[in-house]
Design an enzyme around this catalytic site. Structure first.
Site, short mmCIF file in Angstrom:
data_model
loop_
_atom_site.label_atom_id
_atom_site.label_comp_id
_atom_site.label_asym_id
_atom_site.label_seq_id
_atom_site.Cartn_x
_atom_site.Cartn_y
_atom_site.Cartn_z
N LYS A 88 0.89 -1.20 0.04
CA LYS A 88 -0.14 -0.20 0.06
C LYS A 88 0.90 1.17 -0.18
O LYS A 88 0.60 2.10 -0.66
CB LYS A 88 -0.81 0.18 1.30
CG LYS A 88 -2.31 -0.32 0.85
CD LYS A 88 -3.21 0.01 2.27
CE LYS A 88 -2.34 -0.73 3.46
NZ LYS A 88 -2.44 -0.50 4.94
N ARG A 137 -10.03 2.01 8.70
CA ARG A 137 -9.64 0.72 9.28
C ARG A 137 -10.68 0.00 10.11
O ARG A 137 -10.57 -1.12 10.21
CB ARG A 137 -8.39 0.62 9.92
CG ARG A 137 -7.05 0.51 9.62
CD ARG A 137 -6.20 0.80 10.35
NE ARG A 137 -4.79 -0.04 10.50
CZ ARG A 137 -3.77 0.60 9.61
NH1 ARG A 137 -3.53 1.42 9.22
NH2 ARG A 137 -2.65 -0.11 9.69
N ARG A 169 10.99 -5.83 5.15
CA ARG A 169 11.01 -4.51 5.04
C ARG A 169 11.74 -3.60 5.90
O ARG A 169 11.72 -3.74 7.17
CB ARG A 169 9.20 -4.11 5.35
CG ARG A 169 9.00 -2.63 5.60
CD ARG A 169 7.33 -2.45 5.31
NE ARG A 169 6.68 -2.40 6.56
CZ ARG A 169 5.34 -2.42 6.67
NH1 ARG A 169 4.77 -2.15 5.73
NH2 ARG A 169 4.71 -2.58 7.72
N ARG A 187 10.86 -1.44 11.21
CA ARG A 187 9.89 -0.67 12.23
C ARG A 187 9.82 -1.21 13.40
O ARG A 187 9.81 -2.44 13.35
CB ARG A 187 8.55 -0.44 11.26
CG ARG A 187 8.16 0.66 10.73
CD ARG A 187 7.35 0.76 9.62
NE ARG A 187 5.98 0.33 10.20
CZ ARG A 187 4.73 0.11 9.77
NH1 ARG A 187 4.63 0.70 8.50
NH2 ARG A 187 3.52 -0.29 10.29
N ARG A 222 -1.57 -7.29 14.03
CA ARG A 222 -1.86 -6.45 13.04
C ARG A 222 -2.96 -7.20 11.96
O ARG A 222 -3.94 -6.56 11.49
CB ARG A 222 -0.94 -5.71 12.28
CG ARG A 222 -0.68 -4.37 13.16
CD ARG A 222 0.73 -3.85 13.10
NE ARG A 222 1.33 -3.67 11.77
CZ ARG A 222 2.60 -3.86 11.45
NH1 ARG A 222 3.32 -4.54 11.84
NH2 ARG A 222 3.12 -3.50 10.19
P1 ADP Z 1 0.63 -1.35 8.78
O1 ADP Z 1 -0.55 -0.99 7.72
O2 ADP Z 1 1.67 -1.97 8.44
O3 ADP Z 1 -0.12 -1.80 10.01
P2 ADP Z 1 0.41 1.68 9.23
O4 ADP Z 1 1.59 2.32 9.00
O5 ADP Z 1 -0.57 1.80 8.24
O6 ADP Z 1 0.85 0.08 9.13
O7 ADP Z 1 -0.17 1.84 10.66
C1 ADP Z 1 1.04 1.81 11.88
C2 ADP Z 1 0.08 1.80 13.09
O8 ADP Z 1 -0.56 3.03 13.31
C3 ADP Z 1 -0.87 1.07 13.14
O9 ADP Z 1 -0.65 -0.47 13.74
C4 ADP Z 1 -2.00 1.57 14.29
O10 ADP Z 1 -1.37 1.33 15.34
C5 ADP Z 1 -1.88 3.04 13.84
N1 ADP Z 1 -3.12 3.35 12.94
C6 ADP Z 1 -2.63 3.60 11.46
N2 ADP Z 1 -3.93 4.20 10.94
C7 ADP Z 1 -4.86 3.73 12.00
C8 ADP Z 1 -6.15 3.91 11.84
N3 ADP Z 1 -6.84 4.12 10.57
N4 ADP Z 1 -7.14 3.59 12.99
C9 ADP Z 1 -6.35 3.14 13.93
N5 ADP Z 1 -4.90 3.01 14.12
C10 ADP Z 1 -4.22 3.47 12.95
#
Ligand code: ADP
Length: 225
Positions: free
Chosen positions: A17, A93, A130, A162, A173
């Protein structure tokens, strides 16, 4: 002139993504709005919100819907996003976030929701290898590192693994994705906004597929598609 776009990209962790959203934002000349990058920025700057968010993020937990939607609403209200649109990455999400987004983007709505499809067996491998830039969020992997010494090719920042790319946090996740985010595929499909795209293959091949899908879909009036 290439028209802007108001796009949401869905896909499980490791679907590519982030990489595709950066490319799409350049292609359609719209901001890349990534909730993960915004939240990591808060953590890095040690804002009160960032300090509270850090441990939840490291464990792979979702942050509260209202806080995330306030942040997204603020960003989408900025002039660039209001003018040409956006590529929204990492939000919604949950169904509550999808409803919140519907209100934020009213009355224009979204043009499309891309679902980047990928097999779970592939994502574990991708996530374990990654690496990301701590400053600009550019993605690399152990197989395709930056040119010099884990220094970002784009901005010169440090490229690291990360904190939440541990096996435990990845599993959490992915579980949350299945429970909370996967239902949005049906939700957007019912609203006739969803376009599934195969996320396997090289980044270039996937970008061609996504841009092709968006441009084809935009030529067809919604009522006939
Ligand atoms: P990934 O898709 O690999 O889990 P992201 O970089 O999109 O990683 O998000 C990292 C973290 O940030 C998530 O695991 C969550 O803790 C938080 N986060 C990101 N976007 C949201 C969202 N829309 N709602 C709730 N938590 C979020």
């Amino acid at each position: 002139m290439i028209p802007g776009v108001r796009l949401v990209v869905l896909g499980k962790q490791g679907a590519g993504k982030g990489t595709q959203c950066v490319r799409l934002s350049h292609h359609y000349v719209v901001p890349h709005v990534s909730t993960g990058d915004m939240l990591r920025g808060e953590v890095k700057s040690k804002t009160p919100f960032g300090v509270r968010a850090q441990s939840m993020m490291d464990q792979g937990e979702l942050l509260p819907d209202d806080l995330v939607m306030e942040m997204v609403g603020g960003r989408l209200a900025e002039r660039d996003a209001r003018g040409r649109g956006f590529v929204l990455d990492g939000c919604p999400r949950t169904t509550a976030q999808a409803k919140g987004l519907e209100e934020i983007v009213h009355p224009f709505g979204l043009d499309l929701v891309i679902n980047l499809e990928i097999d779970t067996s592939l994502v574990m491998k991708r996530l374990a290898s990654r690496r990301v830039c701590v400053d600009c969020g550019a993605n690399y992997s152990t197989a395709a590192p930056p040119m010099v010494n884990w220094t970002c090719d784009v901005c010169g920042g440090e490229v690291v693994q990360r904190e939440d790319d541990t096996e435990e946090a990845i599993e959490r996740r992915l579980d949350l994705y299945e429970a909370e985010t996967a239902p949005l595929i049906a939700w957007y499909s019912e609203r006739d906004l969803l376009v599934p795209v195969n996320g396997t293959g090289s980044p270039d091949a996937v970008t061609r597929r996504v841009v092709g899908a968006i441009d084809t879909r935009r030529q067809i009036p919604r009522s006939l598609s």
